[in-house]
Design an enzyme around this catalytic site. Structure first.
Site, PDB file in Angstrom:
ATOM      1  N   ASP A 149      -0.907   1.793   2.215  1.00  0.00           N
ATOM      2  CA  ASP A 149      -1.642   3.021   2.768  1.00  0.00           C
ATOM      3  C   ASP A 149      -1.964   3.240   4.197  1.00  0.00           C
ATOM      4  OD1 ASP A 149      -2.450   2.998  -0.194  1.00  0.00           O
ATOM      5  OD2 ASP A 149      -3.493   1.399   0.124  1.00  0.00           O
ATOM      6  N   GLY A 190      -0.813   5.579   5.939  1.00  0.00           N
ATOM      7  CA  GLY A 190      -0.427   6.699   6.600  1.00  0.00           C
ATOM      8  C   GLY A 190       0.811   6.901   6.798  1.00  0.00           C
ATOM      9  N   LYS A 191       1.717   6.269   5.962  1.00  0.00           N
ATOM     10  CA  LYS A 191       3.193   6.276   6.318  1.00  0.00           C
ATOM     11  C   LYS A 191       3.664   7.894   5.705  1.00  0.00           C
ATOM     12  CE  LYS A 191       4.217   3.127   3.293  1.00  0.00           C
ATOM     13  NZ  LYS A 191       2.701   2.630   2.844  1.00  0.00           N
ATOM     14  N   ALA A 211       3.225   3.683  -5.879  1.00  0.00           N
ATOM     15  CA  ALA A 211       3.197   4.141  -4.406  1.00  0.00           C
ATOM     16  C   ALA A 211       2.545   5.591  -4.451  1.00  0.00           C
ATOM     17  CB  ALA A 211       4.315   4.172  -3.827  1.00  0.00           C
ATOM     18  N   GLY A 212       2.071   6.105  -3.406  1.00  0.00           N
ATOM     19  CA  GLY A 212       1.462   7.275  -3.328  1.00  0.00           C
ATOM     20  C   GLY A 212       1.391   7.752  -1.830  1.00  0.00           C
ATOM     21  N   HIS A 213       1.910   9.099  -1.527  1.00  0.00           N
ATOM     22  CA  HIS A 213       1.626   9.487  -0.338  1.00  0.00           C
ATOM     23  C   HIS A 213       0.987  11.052  -0.415  1.00  0.00           C
ATOM     24  CE1 HIS A 213       4.440   6.853   1.600  1.00  0.00           C
ATOM     25  NE2 HIS A 213       5.582   7.100   0.990  1.00  0.00           N
ATOM     26  N   GLN A 259       4.226   1.156  -0.059  1.00  0.00           N
ATOM     27  CA  GLN A 259       3.384  -0.191   0.255  1.00  0.00           C
ATOM     28  C   GLN A 259       3.540  -0.547   1.374  1.00  0.00           C
ATOM     29  OE1 GLN A 259       5.538  -0.557  -3.168  1.00  0.00           O
ATOM     30  NE2 GLN A 259       3.975   0.639  -4.184  1.00  0.00           N
ATOM     31  N   GLY A 266      -7.125   6.046  -7.251  1.00  0.00           N
ATOM     32  CA  GLY A 266      -8.563   6.358  -6.803  1.00  0.00           C
ATOM     33  C   GLY A 266      -9.271   5.149  -6.474  1.00  0.00           C
ATOM     34  N   ASP A 293      -8.977   8.221  14.946  1.00  0.00           N
ATOM     35  CA  ASP A 293     -10.162   8.789  14.772  1.00  0.00           C
ATOM     36  C   ASP A 293     -11.226   8.404  13.934  1.00  0.00           C
ATOM     37  OD1 ASP A 293      -8.066   9.551  12.666  1.00  0.00           O
ATOM     38  OD2 ASP A 293      -9.817  10.785  11.989  1.00  0.00           O
TER      39      ASP A 293
HETATM   40  P1  GDP Z   1       0.470   6.000   2.643  1.00  0.00           P
HETATM   41  O1  GDP Z   1       0.846   5.440   1.396  1.00  0.00           O
HETATM   42  O2  GDP Z   1       1.005   5.037   3.819  1.00  0.00           O
HETATM   43  O3  GDP Z   1       1.444   7.343   3.013  1.00  0.00           O
HETATM   44  O4  GDP Z   1      -0.899   6.349   3.004  1.00  0.00           O
HETATM   45  P2  GDP Z   1      -1.633   7.428   1.820  1.00  0.00           P
HETATM   46  O5  GDP Z   1      -1.100   8.972   2.036  1.00  0.00           O
HETATM   47  O6  GDP Z   1      -2.234   6.776   1.080  1.00  0.00           O
HETATM   48  O7  GDP Z   1      -3.206   7.199   2.962  1.00  0.00           O
HETATM   49  C1  GDP Z   1      -3.192   7.929   4.074  1.00  0.00           C
HETATM   50  C2  GDP Z   1      -4.349   8.990   4.195  1.00  0.00           C
HETATM   51  O8  GDP Z   1      -4.807   9.091   5.260  1.00  0.00           O
HETATM   52  C3  GDP Z   1      -3.937  10.294   3.800  1.00  0.00           C
HETATM   53  O9  GDP Z   1      -5.153  11.012   2.922  1.00  0.00           O
HETATM   54  C4  GDP Z   1      -3.598  10.815   4.888  1.00  0.00           C
HETATM   55  O10 GDP Z   1      -3.889  12.431   4.934  1.00  0.00           O
HETATM   56  C5  GDP Z   1      -4.648  10.415   5.731  1.00  0.00           C
HETATM   57  N1  GDP Z   1      -4.451  10.290   7.212  1.00  0.00           N
HETATM   58  C6  GDP Z   1      -3.170   9.998   7.782  1.00  0.00           C
HETATM   59  N2  GDP Z   1      -3.099   9.617   8.972  1.00  0.00           N
HETATM   60  C7  GDP Z   1      -4.595  10.063   9.441  1.00  0.00           C
HETATM   61  C8  GDP Z   1      -5.165  10.095  10.770  1.00  0.00           C
HETATM   62  O11 GDP Z   1      -4.852   9.865  11.582  1.00  0.00           O
HETATM   63  N3  GDP Z   1      -6.527  10.366  10.579  1.00  0.00           N
HETATM   64  C9  GDP Z   1      -7.148  10.348   9.501  1.00  0.00           C
HETATM   65  N4  GDP Z   1      -8.464  10.636   9.441  1.00  0.00           N
HETATM   66  N5  GDP Z   1      -6.648  10.372   8.103  1.00  0.00           N
HETATM   67  C10 GDP Z   1      -5.034  10.011   8.209  1.00  0.00           C
END
Ligand code: GDP
Length: 447
Positions: free
Chosen positions: A13, A15-16, A39-41, A223, A301, A332
């Protein structure tokens, strides 16, 4: 031409999704190499949010080929739903390819996953209950169903009749669950086979051919490092290998064909599910990180546990993956904090330790040693360059870089594509250098 692996440097999670989406711009092929629908993006493009579980985020680029590699496990029902969702918003999936040797999640996998997690009681590992672990277990047990089998109706019927009868004994006798009707499952899966047939290919060959044609390949890890089956916080791990090495095994490609490995890490740490988490924050600051970071799982969730940045696991991720550079996301989220702590080492049984301990027992007893840095107390979401960042935010990033001993190439300050600062070309920029000529740790942020 560059073949790049993007991995999560923490517990997933990180932010990949956003980072691979950004890098997909210069990739011709994007490949998923492990994991399944656990997994989930989340990707935000022009205000529209896409939640993808199996399909690589490169699908949002019409000219990019997207491959689901042999190391993944595929739940056809979920994959078909994802295909339908993309179709609804007019995103073409003509460039999607699925490895014929990827394993298929069956209904009994989902049932066993949930039932066995329940049985574990206080020993539960926090699985997503999507059947991923049991699908991989069958792969190792040599009773798995592969996409190849799904495509061959006679083979599928023979294999499933035997397997379901065998699994029914486990469902009934061990878990007290109703048995599955083999015919019903076979009919259901024959239907999925027809829908998925056009996508199924020899993925290893397809990737190899693309490399020979000097295409840019992006390998997208799901992951994160600490969830790796072999190198993570076992047993609270996933059932596959998210680390960079997993990209070779999970695609059928040799390591000499990889040019670069990029690690993605949040500016703080989160973890979903059970297991030790040394820098976890229970109080007000933990809640603030959770709220500002919208820390709820894309797939389940579930609320994510939040804590300070942990440089011990960061350095471990650098080592295990051979990271060349880092993308730091969600800076941020720290905007409102007066002070920010960074874990620089652990104290384990009264002894300072800078390296990640393999023992779960030791890991759960370690006490983080923090360095406190001043916060910047101003919004950074609109910063578009290094010089736009408040000085304290620059110092924070420089400090992380120093601790991790790899350059930070990307800083993300919000979910959108434009809320990003590129400090170094993440693909063609300088490779990781451990030390400067004078012996001091390398740091490319000299501003
Ligand atoms: P992943 O599985 O590693 O891709 O991570 P997720 O998609 O589950 O979680 C990342 C969440 O953070 C998503 O809702 C993105 O839109 C959000 N996100 C990604 N980069 C940033 C960032 O720099 N700042 C903020 N506030 N949100 C971000």
């Amino acid at each position: 031409m560059a073949n790049v692996i993007v991995i999560g440097a923490q517990w997933g999670d990180e932010g990949k999704g956003k980072i691979t989406d950004l890098l997909s711009r210069s990739a011709d092929v994007v490949v998923r190499y492990q994991g399944g629908v656990n997994a989930g993006h989340t990707i935000v493009v022009k205000g529209q949010t896409f939640k993808l579980h199996l399909i690589p985020s490169g699908i949002l680029y019409p000219k990019t080929d997207c491959i689901i590699g042999s190391g993944t496990v595929i739940d056809p029902q979920v994959l078909i739903t994802e295909l339908e969702q993309l179709k609804k918003v007019n995103i073409s999936t003509d460039n999607l390819f699925i490895s014929e040797t990827a394993h298929v999640t069956m209904p009994y996998h989902r049932m066993i996953d949930k039932a066995s997690e329940e049985r574990r009681g206080s020993h539960k590992i926090g699985t997503t209950g999507r059947g991923i672990g049991p699908t991989y277990a069958d792969k190792s047990e040599r009773t798995g169903i592969r996409m190849l089998d799904l495509m061959d109706s006679q083979q599928l019927q023979e294999q499933l009749e035997w397997t379901i009868n065998y699994k029914n004994i486990i469902l009934e006798k061990l878990y007290n669950l109703p048995p599955l009707d083999p015919k019903q499952v076979i009919d259901e899966y024959l239907g999925y086979a027809e829908r998925l047939r056009p996508f199924v290919v020899d993925a290893s060959l397809k990737i190899y051919n693309a490399i020979q044609r000097r295409r840019n390949i992006l390998f997208e890890g799901a992951q994160g490092t600490l969830l790796d089956l072999d190198h993570g916080t076992y047993p609270y791990v996933t059932s596959s290998n998210p680390v960079a090495g997993g990209a070779c095994v999970g695609t059928g490609l040799g390591p000499t064909m990889i040019d670069r490995v990029i690690g993605v890490s949040k500016a703080y740490t989160t973890r979903v599910g059970e297991g030790p988490f040394p820098t976890e924050l229970d109080g007000e600051i933990g809640e603030l990180l959770c709220d500002r970071g919208a820390e709820f799982g894309t797939t389940t969730g579930r609320k994510r546990r939040c804590g300070w940045f942990d440089a011990v696991i960061g350095r471990y991720a650098v080592r295990i993956n051979g990271l060349d550079c880092l993308a730091i996301t969600k800076l941020d989220v720290l905007d409102e904090l007066e002070e920010i702590e960074v874990c620089v080492a652990y104290e384990i049984d009264g002894v300072n330790c800078e390296n990640f301990p393999s023992s779960a027992k030791k890991f759960s007893s370690c006490r983080p040693i923090y360095k406190t840095l001043p916060g910047w107390k101003q919004p950074t979401g609109n910063c578009r360059s290094w010089s736009d960042l408040p000085r304290q935010a620059q110092d924070y990033l420089k400090y992380l870089e120093e601790l991790m001993e790899v350059p930070i190439a990307i800083v993300s300050l919000g979910p959108s594509r434009d809320q990003t600062i590129i400090l170094e070309d993440p693909i063609h920029g300088p490779k990781r250098t451990l030390l400067h000529a004078d012996g001091s740790p390398a740091s490319l942020l000299t501003a």
